[in-house]
Design a protein around this motif. Structure first.
Motif, PDB file in Angstrom:
ATOM      1  N   LEU A 269       0.890  -1.094   0.025  1.00  0.00           N
ATOM      2  CA  LEU A 269       0.156  -0.075   0.121  1.00  0.00           C
ATOM      3  C   LEU A 269       0.943   1.153   0.073  1.00  0.00           C
ATOM      4  O   LEU A 269       0.578   2.075   0.707  1.00  0.00           O
ATOM      5  CB  LEU A 269      -0.742   0.140   1.416  1.00  0.00           C
ATOM      6  CG  LEU A 269      -1.946  -1.296   1.210  1.00  0.00           C
ATOM      7  CD1 LEU A 269      -2.736  -0.963   2.481  1.00  0.00           C
ATOM      8  CD2 LEU A 269      -2.756  -1.314   0.044  1.00  0.00           C
ATOM      9  N   PHE A 272      -1.085   4.277  -0.232  1.00  0.00           N
ATOM     10  CA  PHE A 272      -2.153   4.830   0.855  1.00  0.00           C
ATOM     11  C   PHE A 272      -1.511   4.517   2.234  1.00  0.00           C
ATOM     12  O   PHE A 272      -1.650   3.726   3.058  1.00  0.00           O
ATOM     13  CB  PHE A 272      -3.340   3.603   0.463  1.00  0.00           C
ATOM     14  CG  PHE A 272      -4.112   3.507  -0.637  1.00  0.00           C
ATOM     15  CD1 PHE A 272      -4.833   4.355  -1.018  1.00  0.00           C
ATOM     16  CD2 PHE A 272      -3.665   2.752  -1.713  1.00  0.00           C
ATOM     17  CE1 PHE A 272      -5.578   4.250  -2.249  1.00  0.00           C
ATOM     18  CE2 PHE A 272      -4.127   2.575  -2.809  1.00  0.00           C
ATOM     19  CZ  PHE A 272      -5.007   3.359  -3.039  1.00  0.00           C
ATOM     20  N   TYR A 328     -12.090   0.479   4.240  1.00  0.00           N
ATOM     21  CA  TYR A 328     -11.364   1.391   3.713  1.00  0.00           C
ATOM     22  C   TYR A 328     -11.927   1.701   2.180  1.00  0.00           C
ATOM     23  O   TYR A 328     -11.430   1.028   1.192  1.00  0.00           O
ATOM     24  CB  TYR A 328      -9.742   0.956   3.537  1.00  0.00           C
ATOM     25  CG  TYR A 328      -9.097   0.746   4.634  1.00  0.00           C
ATOM     26  CD1 TYR A 328      -8.679   1.996   5.483  1.00  0.00           C
ATOM     27  CD2 TYR A 328      -8.890  -0.391   5.447  1.00  0.00           C
ATOM     28  CE1 TYR A 328      -8.000   1.645   6.617  1.00  0.00           C
ATOM     29  CE2 TYR A 328      -8.437  -0.811   6.390  1.00  0.00           C
ATOM     30  CZ  TYR A 328      -7.859   0.521   7.199  1.00  0.00           C
ATOM     31  OH  TYR A 328      -7.145   0.231   8.502  1.00  0.00           O
ATOM     32  N   GLU A 330     -11.299   3.758  -0.145  1.00  0.00           N
ATOM     33  CA  GLU A 330     -10.376   4.025  -0.979  1.00  0.00           C
ATOM     34  C   GLU A 330      -9.656   2.964  -1.679  1.00  0.00           C
ATOM     35  O   GLU A 330      -9.129   2.843  -2.610  1.00  0.00           O
ATOM     36  CB  GLU A 330      -9.380   4.929  -0.569  1.00  0.00           C
ATOM     37  CG  GLU A 330      -8.334   4.638   0.524  1.00  0.00           C
ATOM     38  CD  GLU A 330      -8.871   4.555   2.138  1.00  0.00           C
ATOM     39  OE1 GLU A 330      -8.080   4.521   2.829  1.00  0.00           O
ATOM     40  OE2 GLU A 330     -10.285   4.566   2.174  1.00  0.00           O
ATOM     41  N   LEU A 331      -9.942   1.656  -0.966  1.00  0.00           N
ATOM     42  CA  LEU A 331      -9.027   0.540  -1.586  1.00  0.00           C
ATOM     43  C   LEU A 331     -10.278  -0.381  -2.076  1.00  0.00           C
ATOM     44  O   LEU A 331      -9.873  -1.640  -2.661  1.00  0.00           O
ATOM     45  CB  LEU A 331      -8.749  -0.137  -0.211  1.00  0.00           C
ATOM     46  CG  LEU A 331      -7.455   0.378   0.561  1.00  0.00           C
ATOM     47  CD1 LEU A 331      -6.955  -0.574   1.714  1.00  0.00           C
ATOM     48  CD2 LEU A 331      -6.398   0.758  -0.293  1.00  0.00           C
TER      49      LEU A 331
END
Length: 428
Positions: A269, A272, A328, A330-331
């Motif tokens: 990640l 992130f 999450y 955004e994932l």
């Protein structure tokens, strides 16, 4: 060729990164030993190591490859204490027994870390763990848990996190508050089990992979374990199969139930950095627990399932990605490089099952998702019990573990209904 376990779905990230693995020959012919062990996970291998180092002849048989069961495929979180928080156990068992069980688990943690250091096992230990609340309104309970751990159990490493700190440490506002445990951490479980097998073999234990136990029987004061190509005859036997007991021994099968759990590993990640910036492990407050952590190379390893059955989903990665996206968002499109599953052994009260199920035959299992350190230590304690060095295993043997209701025919359907009900309660 990549090894695909015949008893658990998917190729794990652990398997892809474990490096060289010793292959142990299948048993070919009959043999004898002072102690025979069925099951090549943490419990069986630690018992084999302790006994062999103590001068006892040991034969260990494993139905598949070392690490194919939960010991090589689990979430890697050590935890602290037993599965229940100290105040919960104290309400049920009283302070003296609850404190003894807490101390046993702390001994287990220390032993595991020391064992890995002594034997040069790089199990990728990373410090820190958070337990977080998926529902609001339980702040006082979490605060009380930290206070009790420090003042009554001599454990000052647990502290309450408010909503702001919880969000910052997780990189997500999905959870409401939690406790931070600086006295524990998480590991690469397959590296530990591979190193443990190496240590047991070096101590003199005979290890045989691809050697299932077909039956256990007794004759002439000995216990005999029948395998496809020979019989193991021993004075004592340890059954350390946990969730994979099958039909081998009925008492264990009545008390230790297998349920499936699944894990996905994302790409690192790097884009992130806010996701678990401290690299800790996380477990939430659901009955059907979601557990996740950062690996040493920055991947998110995320585990859980909404309703447990004995089956595997067709697409483990898609299933896990949906749960990741809840925590999450955004994932939601993150690449998952590995998806795998396995069976966890649970008991009715979520406490370990330790019992002599036949004369000279002890069964240990049912760690209920809290077994990384407990299973290792139980194996050590079994070995020390046989050697006459310790009676600490008695604290677990004395626990009252009820069998699952329904008998062999209805046990699994009833468990499915119960866990599905709890999964629904987790949502509301």
């Amino acid at each position: 060729m990549t090894w695909q376990s015949p008893i658990a779905p998917g190729i794990s990230w652990y398997q892809a990164t474990v490096g060289e693995r010793t292959e142990y020959p299948a048993l070919d012919g009959s043999t004898t030993a002072d102690v025979a062990i069925v099951g090549g996970g943490y419990t069986g291998l630690q018992a084999a190591y302790t006994l062999a180092k103590g001068g006892v002849s040991v034969v260990l048989i494993e139905a598949c490859r070392i690490g194919d069961g939960a010991s090589g495929r689990n979430g890697g979180q050590l935890g602290t204490g037993q599965r229940a928080y100290p105040d919960e156990l104290e309400a049920e068992l009283g302070y003296e027994r609850s404190k003894a069980l807490f101390d046993l688990a702390e001994h287990a943690k220390r032993y595991l870390l020391d064992f890995a250091a002594e034997h040069g096992i790089d199990m990728e230990f990373m410090p820190g763990q958070m337990n977080v609340a998926h529902k609001p309104g339980h702040e006082r309970e979490y605060q009380h848990t930290a206070e009790i751990a420090a003042t009554r159990y001599g454990y000052p490493h647990l502290r309450f996190m408010d909503a702001k700190e919880t969000a910052e440490r997780l990189g997500s506002s999905h959870y409401h508050h939690g406790v931070y445990d600086s006295g524990t951490g998480h590991i690469h479980p397959l590296k530990l089990v591979v190193g443990l097998a190496r240590a047991a073999g070096a101590a003199g234990a005979a290890i045989h992979e691809m050697t299932p136990a077909n039956a256990i029987r007794q004759a002439g004061g000995k216990t005999l374990i029948d395998t496809p190509k020979g019989t193991v005859t021993a004075n004592r036997v340890l059954i350390a199969t946990n969730a994979y007991i099958g039909n081998l021994e009925p008492v264990t099968a009545a008390h230790v139930m297998p349920i499936r759990s699944f894990i996905g590993a994302t790409v690192p990640l790097d884009k992130f950095p806010s996701v678990i910036p401290g690299g800790e492990a996380v477990a939430d407050s659901r009955f059907v627990v979601r557990y996740f952590r950062k690996s040493r190379d920055g991947r998110l390893l995320f585990g859980g399932r909404e309703a447990y059955t004995a089956d595997a989903p067709r697409d483990i990665s898609a299933h896990i990605r949906r749960q990741i996206a809840e925590v999450y968002p955004e994932l939601k499109a993150i690449e998952i490089t590995h998806g795998w599953g396995g069976s966890v052994g649970i008991t009715m009260p979520r406490k370990p099952f330790v019992r002599e199920v036949m004369p000279g035959v002890t069964s240990i299992g049912g760690y209920s998702g809290h077994g990384v350190m407990l299973s290792n230590y139980c194996g050590k304690l079994y070995g020390e019990m046989v050697l006459g060095r310790s009676s600490e295993l008695e604290y677990l043997r004395e626990l009252k573990i009820r069998p699952f209701p329904g008998g062999p025919r209805f046990r699994s359907p009833l468990l499915f209904l119960a866990l599905t009900w709890y999964a629904l309660r987790d949502r509301f």
